[in-house]
Enzyme design. Sequence first.
Site, short mmCIF file in Angstrom:
data_model
loop_
_atom_site.label_atom_id
_atom_site.label_comp_id
_atom_site.label_asym_id
_atom_site.label_seq_id
_atom_site.Cartn_x
_atom_site.Cartn_y
_atom_site.Cartn_z
N HIS A 78 -17.53 36.09 -30.98
CA HIS A 78 -18.54 35.40 -31.71
C HIS A 78 -18.29 34.93 -32.86
O HIS A 78 -19.13 34.70 -33.70
CB HIS A 78 -19.97 36.19 -31.82
CG HIS A 78 -20.29 36.97 -30.13
ND1 HIS A 78 -21.17 36.48 -29.33
CD2 HIS A 78 -19.95 38.23 -30.18
CE1 HIS A 78 -21.16 37.31 -28.51
NE2 HIS A 78 -20.57 38.30 -28.58
N SER A 118 -7.26 13.28 -48.64
CA SER A 118 -8.49 12.42 -48.58
C SER A 118 -8.36 11.17 -49.55
O SER A 118 -7.51 11.42 -50.49
CB SER A 118 -9.62 13.17 -49.05
OG SER A 118 -10.64 12.39 -49.46
N LYS A 145 -4.31 3.79 -12.49
CA LYS A 145 -3.03 3.63 -13.17
C LYS A 145 -3.38 4.11 -14.61
O LYS A 145 -2.58 4.73 -15.30
CB LYS A 145 -2.50 2.46 -13.17
CG LYS A 145 -1.71 2.36 -11.47
CD LYS A 145 -1.23 1.11 -11.43
CE LYS A 145 -0.81 1.32 -9.87
NZ LYS A 145 -2.09 1.55 -8.94
N LYS A 180 -7.61 17.79 -51.29
CA LYS A 180 -7.93 18.06 -49.85
C LYS A 180 -6.72 18.19 -49.16
O LYS A 180 -5.71 17.35 -49.26
CB LYS A 180 -8.99 17.03 -49.11
CG LYS A 180 -10.27 17.50 -49.56
CD LYS A 180 -11.35 17.16 -48.64
CE LYS A 180 -11.34 17.75 -47.25
NZ LYS A 180 -12.35 17.52 -46.31
N ASN A 188 0.80 -1.20 0.03
CA ASN A 188 -0.26 0.05 -0.13
C ASN A 188 0.84 1.18 -0.18
O ASN A 188 0.50 2.19 -0.78
CB ASN A 188 -0.97 0.17 1.15
CG ASN A 188 -2.12 -1.20 1.18
OD1 ASN A 188 -2.05 -2.00 0.23
ND2 ASN A 188 -2.51 -1.57 2.41
N GLU A 209 -7.05 18.14 -35.34
CA GLU A 209 -8.07 17.60 -35.08
C GLU A 209 -8.23 16.78 -33.99
O GLU A 209 -8.89 16.53 -33.21
CB GLU A 209 -8.98 17.14 -36.35
CG GLU A 209 -9.33 18.00 -37.29
CD GLU A 209 -9.66 17.58 -38.77
OE1 GLU A 209 -10.23 16.37 -38.79
OE2 GLU A 209 -9.19 18.03 -39.61
#
Length: 466
Positions: free
Chosen positions: A160, A281, A329, A287, A114, A294
């Site tokens: 915003h 992609s 753990k 792309k 312990n 991400e």
Amino acid sequence: MGVKKEARLRGRFKEDINEAAQHYLASIPYDYRLYKYDIEGSLAHAEMLARQKIITKGDYAKIRDGLHSIRREIESGRFQFKLELEDIHMNIESRLFELIGDTAGKLHTARSRNDQVALDMRLFTRQATEDVIGALQKFNSLLVNIAEKNLKVIMPGYTHLQQAQPVLFSHHVMAYFQMFSRDIQRFESCLSRINIMPLGSGALAGLPYPVDREFVAGKLGFDDVCANSIDAVSDRDFIIEFESAASITMMHLSRMAEEIVIWSTAEFGFIEVGDAYATSSSIMPQKKNADAAELARGKTGRVYGHLTAMLTVMKGLPLAYNRDLQEDKEGLFDTVDTLASSLEVMKGLVASIRINAARMKYSMQSYILATDIADYLVNKGLSFREAHNVVSRVVSYAVDNNRDLNELDIREYKGFSKLFEKDVLTISLHKSVEARSSQGGTATAQVKKSIERARDAIRGYEKEQS
Ligand code: ARG
């Protein structure tokens, strides 16, 4: 990992352990990672036992040499971890018996698993915390370099996610420097509570041997010893604090990741991430995705999860040790690994970014200077609220007529307020930025000051490291 019945510690039972239960109980598949700390702790403990004449010098020498061989075996990949030995502590002890015989049994004098596991976890978390602090400091150095190099770049500042006021790109970058600086402080503060030594608490009640806890603490680089043996074996606050600080850092990284993703779109086009950090992609060859950003954003979720899991594990636990604590753990290890890899990859990705200053500039609509026009009227004696009203009408007129603010002429301006004079037409992005020279504002002089202070802080880190 071979599985056998294991008789150790089962002296009082008549039956072997159930096989599913054995798998369920075993922590060795993940706690093998603690081997270094377990051995370090055992070496200090054994040395103390000898100094206190609890074991003989000869026994200590045998134990020490045995532990050194075990460390070499583990590090060279020769060590056979055994599931039936349950955890790292029993795996090492059992091997010690094979190597040095019955003397091995003396190592566990005045110790329980312990306080042993509490020690290992504190040593592990201390190392992890120091590593995270180092990684955050390096990240911060990079941010300051980027801020310093791009002091001329003006970008739209947002509220915003709508264009609000122009700011220096460097000012925006330095906002992240501040977040990571607080993260560093948080981890440093954690360190002061992690670095307390639990060994010498025994199973929970303390020990009937003349142990020298201060000696062990000194050997292992702890600042102090845990003050209460019951608390020492049952406390995992230090893990919760680490996971909490890690969650906050991941949240900061995730916000940065989100901006990198948005800014990399065709619509924004503010930045382009380096090829080494981009993916394409399988179907759309045009792309270029900032997948690494991400993933940093996505991995934030699991780190929060580990924090929630650990808080939940602890909430109903009676004192002192309970086996539930073994659940500390995997979450901690994964938090450490996720945070370390996220910091490393995000740092590389950020370093690879190419900034498109022209795109930032031309993305700004003239309306972004509306506040500056209101401030202009305030300087001419109007209250800010009145000025705000006037400029609202100017903006609405311009929008209705499909005109930019800088396309209106002075007669049109004067139609909204007599206070407008020709110089209203000279309001510019550059002037807007430089006007915001309040402390902590975006004016170049202020941003330079913040960069200087940051450089001081970085010199401070570097001195500590050397
Ligand atoms: N593997 C255990 C853990 O991680 C070690 C301590 C076991 N102690 C005990 N009393 N069963 O918590």
